[in-house]
Design a protein around this motif. Structure first.
Motif, mmCIF file in Angstrom:
data_model
loop_
_atom_site.group_PDB
_atom_site.id
_atom_site.type_symbol
_atom_site.label_atom_id
_atom_site.label_comp_id
_atom_site.label_asym_id
_atom_site.label_seq_id
_atom_site.Cartn_x
_atom_site.Cartn_y
_atom_site.Cartn_z
ATOM 1 N N TRP A 196 0.860 -1.159 0.000
ATOM 2 C CA TRP A 196 0.000 0.000 0.000
ATOM 3 C C TRP A 196 0.910 1.227 0.000
ATOM 4 C CZ3 TRP A 196 -0.809 -4.436 2.583
ATOM 5 C CH2 TRP A 196 -2.081 -5.017 2.566
ATOM 6 N N LYS A 197 0.337 2.407 -0.128
ATOM 7 C CA LYS A 197 1.139 3.605 0.030
ATOM 8 C C LYS A 197 1.632 3.675 1.475
ATOM 9 C CE LYS A 197 1.120 8.621 -0.519
ATOM 10 N NZ LYS A 197 0.301 9.819 -0.852
ATOM 11 N N GLY A 198 2.945 3.468 1.672
ATOM 12 C CA GLY A 198 3.522 3.538 3.005
ATOM 13 C C GLY A 198 3.382 2.284 3.834
ATOM 14 N N HIS A 199 2.997 1.152 3.225
ATOM 15 C CA HIS A 199 2.857 -0.069 4.018
ATOM 16 C C HIS A 199 3.152 -1.288 3.152
ATOM 17 C CE1 HIS A 199 1.680 -2.481 7.388
ATOM 18 N NE2 HIS A 199 0.743 -3.104 6.700
ATOM 19 N N GLN A 226 -9.823 -8.779 5.325
ATOM 20 C CA GLN A 226 -10.114 -7.859 6.428
ATOM 21 C C GLN A 226 -9.104 -6.713 6.447
ATOM 22 O OE1 GLN A 226 -10.996 -9.593 10.385
ATOM 23 N NE2 GLN A 226 -9.333 -8.309 11.153
ATOM 24 N N ALA A 227 -7.824 -7.033 6.248
ATOM 25 C CA ALA A 227 -6.789 -5.998 6.266
ATOM 26 C C ALA A 227 -6.966 -5.032 5.099
ATOM 27 C CB ALA A 227 -5.414 -6.645 6.223
ATOM 28 N N ILE A 228 -7.236 -5.558 3.905
ATOM 29 C CA ILE A 228 -7.407 -4.704 2.732
ATOM 30 C C ILE A 228 -8.565 -3.732 2.948
ATOM 31 C CG2 ILE A 228 -8.098 -4.705 0.312
ATOM 32 C CD1 ILE A 228 -6.486 -7.315 0.004
ATOM 33 N N ALA A 229 -9.680 -4.241 3.458
ATOM 34 C CA ALA A 229 -10.844 -3.374 3.709
ATOM 35 C C ALA A 229 -10.547 -2.355 4.805
ATOM 36 C CB ALA A 229 -12.050 -4.232 4.085
ATOM 37 N N ARG A 230 -9.889 -2.784 5.868
ATOM 38 C CA ARG A 230 -9.599 -1.888 6.992
ATOM 39 C C ARG A 230 -8.664 -0.762 6.575
ATOM 40 N NH1 ARG A 230 -5.365 -1.402 9.940
ATOM 41 N NH2 ARG A 230 -4.434 -3.434 9.471
ATOM 42 N N ILE A 231 -7.598 -1.105 5.847
ATOM 43 C CA ILE A 231 -6.617 -0.106 5.457
ATOM 44 C C ILE A 231 -7.239 0.934 4.522
ATOM 45 C CG2 ILE A 231 -4.480 0.222 4.149
ATOM 46 C CD1 ILE A 231 -3.555 -2.499 5.357
ATOM 47 N N GLU A 232 -8.084 0.478 3.606
ATOM 48 C CA GLU A 232 -8.736 1.439 2.714
ATOM 49 C C GLU A 232 -9.733 2.296 3.476
ATOM 50 O OE1 GLU A 232 -10.463 1.756 -1.800
ATOM 51 O OE2 GLU A 232 -10.141 -0.235 -0.918
ATOM 52 N N ALA A 233 -10.467 1.687 4.406
ATOM 53 C CA ALA A 233 -11.466 2.432 5.179
ATOM 54 C C ALA A 233 -10.820 3.489 6.074
ATOM 55 C CB ALA A 233 -12.310 1.472 6.017
ATOM 56 N N GLN A 234 -9.617 3.240 6.536
ATOM 57 C CA GLN A 234 -8.961 4.210 7.418
ATOM 58 C C GLN A 234 -8.272 5.330 6.638
ATOM 59 O OE1 GLN A 234 -6.387 1.503 9.554
ATOM 60 N NE2 GLN A 234 -4.575 2.034 8.350
ATOM 61 N N GLY A 235 -8.408 5.282 5.300
ATOM 62 C CA GLY A 235 -7.938 6.387 4.478
ATOM 63 C C GLY A 235 -6.581 6.202 3.850
ATOM 64 N N ASP A 236 -6.008 4.992 3.929
ATOM 65 C CA ASP A 236 -4.684 4.764 3.386
ATOM 66 C C ASP A 236 -4.691 4.152 1.992
ATOM 67 O OD1 ASP A 236 -3.381 5.834 5.592
ATOM 68 O OD2 ASP A 236 -3.561 3.965 6.705
ATOM 69 N N GLY A 237 -5.871 4.039 1.396
ATOM 70 C CA GLY A 237 -5.973 3.653 0.013
ATOM 71 C C GLY A 237 -5.956 2.154 -0.248
ATOM 72 N N PRO A 238 -6.055 1.765 -1.516
ATOM 73 C CA PRO A 238 -6.076 0.362 -1.917
ATOM 74 C C PRO A 238 -4.671 -0.218 -2.018
ATOM 75 C CG PRO A 238 -6.275 1.710 -3.849
ATOM 76 C CD PRO A 238 -6.230 2.675 -2.683
ATOM 77 N N VAL A 239 -4.609 -1.527 -2.258
ATOM 78 C CA VAL A 239 -3.330 -2.188 -2.545
ATOM 79 C C VAL A 239 -2.742 -1.556 -3.817
ATOM 80 C CG1 VAL A 239 -2.283 -4.364 -3.240
ATOM 81 C CG2 VAL A 239 -3.999 -4.342 -1.431
ATOM 82 N N THR A 240 -1.469 -1.208 -3.741
ATOM 83 C CA THR A 240 -0.809 -0.601 -4.893
ATOM 84 C C THR A 240 -0.002 -1.595 -5.719
ATOM 85 O OG1 THR A 240 1.071 0.037 -3.492
ATOM 86 C CG2 THR A 240 -0.667 1.680 -3.822
ATOM 87 N N ALA A 241 0.368 -2.735 -5.107
ATOM 88 C CA ALA A 241 1.120 -3.743 -5.848
ATOM 89 C C ALA A 241 1.028 -5.084 -5.116
ATOM 90 C CB ALA A 241 2.586 -3.350 -5.996
ATOM 91 N N HIS A 242 0.955 -6.136 -5.905
ATOM 92 C CA HIS A 242 1.073 -7.515 -5.432
ATOM 93 C C HIS A 242 2.289 -8.082 -6.151
ATOM 94 C CE1 HIS A 242 -0.738 -11.880 -5.597
ATOM 95 N NE2 HIS A 242 0.328 -11.798 -4.826
ATOM 96 N N LYS A 243 3.339 -8.458 -5.360
ATOM 97 C CA LYS A 243 4.599 -8.870 -5.980
ATOM 98 C C LYS A 243 5.015 -10.234 -5.482
ATOM 99 C CE LYS A 243 7.296 -5.700 -7.475
ATOM 100 N NZ LYS A 243 8.362 -4.675 -7.614
ATOM 101 N N ARG A 244 5.680 -10.966 -6.367
ATOM 102 C CA ARG A 244 6.167 -12.309 -6.042
ATOM 103 C C ARG A 244 7.694 -12.329 -6.163
ATOM 104 N NH1 ARG A 244 2.332 -16.606 -8.206
ATOM 105 N NH2 ARG A 244 1.240 -15.710 -6.415
ATOM 106 N N LEU A 245 8.334 -12.852 -5.136
ATOM 107 C CA LEU A 245 9.793 -12.860 -5.106
ATOM 108 C C LEU A 245 10.360 -14.021 -5.923
ATOM 109 C CD1 LEU A 245 10.182 -12.087 -1.297
ATOM 110 C CD2 LEU A 245 10.314 -10.496 -3.213
#
Length: 245
Positions: A196-199, A226-245
């Motif tokens: 996320w932005k900053g997380h 739950q985390a994705i919904a909570r983080i967006e609801a608290q104003g920190d936006g949606p997932v910005t990237a899903h990455k695989r190592l």
């Protein structure tokens, strides 16, 4: 340019002398000193190239470590005896110079450390998520990098460095440099990273994240949806990237 190493269990790497903490360094971390002023040293960390300021009294002569702490934390004792006084506590990832081994302890410059808590330098672990799980319950600390407090990017870095993978210190740089971006809708698997932005968070299993976060003020497991919904609801936006190592 001078070589040195950290001689305190954990030190704050500051943005400027007496300024805010950006990251932390651990006992035995090697670094280059690029500037000195009024009892302060500007340094570049070996492990990730991070730059900042440390007090000069937190540094000592460079001495290549022989072993590193792979337990979540350990104690250095005055004698090779668990009932002797403990002199200092060290975090996972700290680096020490072993002088000898006595029964179930290794002797170091700090005292005697249980031999089961150290591995030779160069010995790598193989599951960064399992490493991160060692920090469950650790308090959240902005810029933290040790067992007594760490943040989201510190948790990612601890896992990857222990497994021999290079890793920047900040989540923005991690999003840029780590892994391969996956198309939206790709099923997540253990070892993936969500940003996320900053997380940032580890994917630890089916619909489960492992992350250090300020909502829980700790390293916790949290259901992914739950985390994705909570983080967006608290104003920190949606997932910005899903990455695989």
């Amino acid at each position: 340019m001078n070589r040195a190493r950290v001689i305190r269990p954990v030190v704050d790497l500051l943005r400027s002398p007496k300024g805010p903490r950006d990251r932390q360094l651990l006992y035995g971390d090697g670094l280059d000193i690029t500037e000195q002023s009024g009892g302060w040293c500007r340094v570049v960390s070996d492990k990730d190239g991070y730059q900042g300021w440390l007090r000069a009294d937190q540094l000592g002569p460079d001495a290549p470590a022989t072993h590193w702490i792979w337990a979540p934390a350990t104690h250095a004792y005055a004698q090779p005896d668990i009932k002797s006084p403990d002199r200092v506590s060290l975090s996972f990832g700290s680096r020490v110079v072993v002088l000898s081994q006595q029964d179930r302890f290794v002797e170091t410059e700090l005292g005697f450390i249980p031999a089961v808590h150290v591995k030779p330098v160069g010995t790598l672990l193989n599951d960064p998520v399992a490493v991160a799980e060692l920090f469950l319950g650790t308090p959240y600390l902005w810029g933290g990098n040790g067992r007594w407090g760490l943040d989201c990017s510190g948790l990612i870095q601890a896992g990857l460095l222990a497994c021999g993978a290079a890793c920047p210190g900040d989540s923005g740089d991690q999003e840029r440099d780590l892994g391969t971006a996956l198309p939206e809708g790709t099923p997540a698997q253990r070892g993936d990273l969500l940003f996320w932005k900053g997380h940032v968070a580890w994917v630890s299993g089916d619909n489960m994240l492992l992350h250090a976060n300020a909502h829980h003020m700790a390293v916790v497991f949290e259901p992914m949806d739950q985390a994705i919904a909570r983080i967006e609801a608290q104003g920190d936006g949606p997932v910005t990237a899903h990455k695989r190592l």
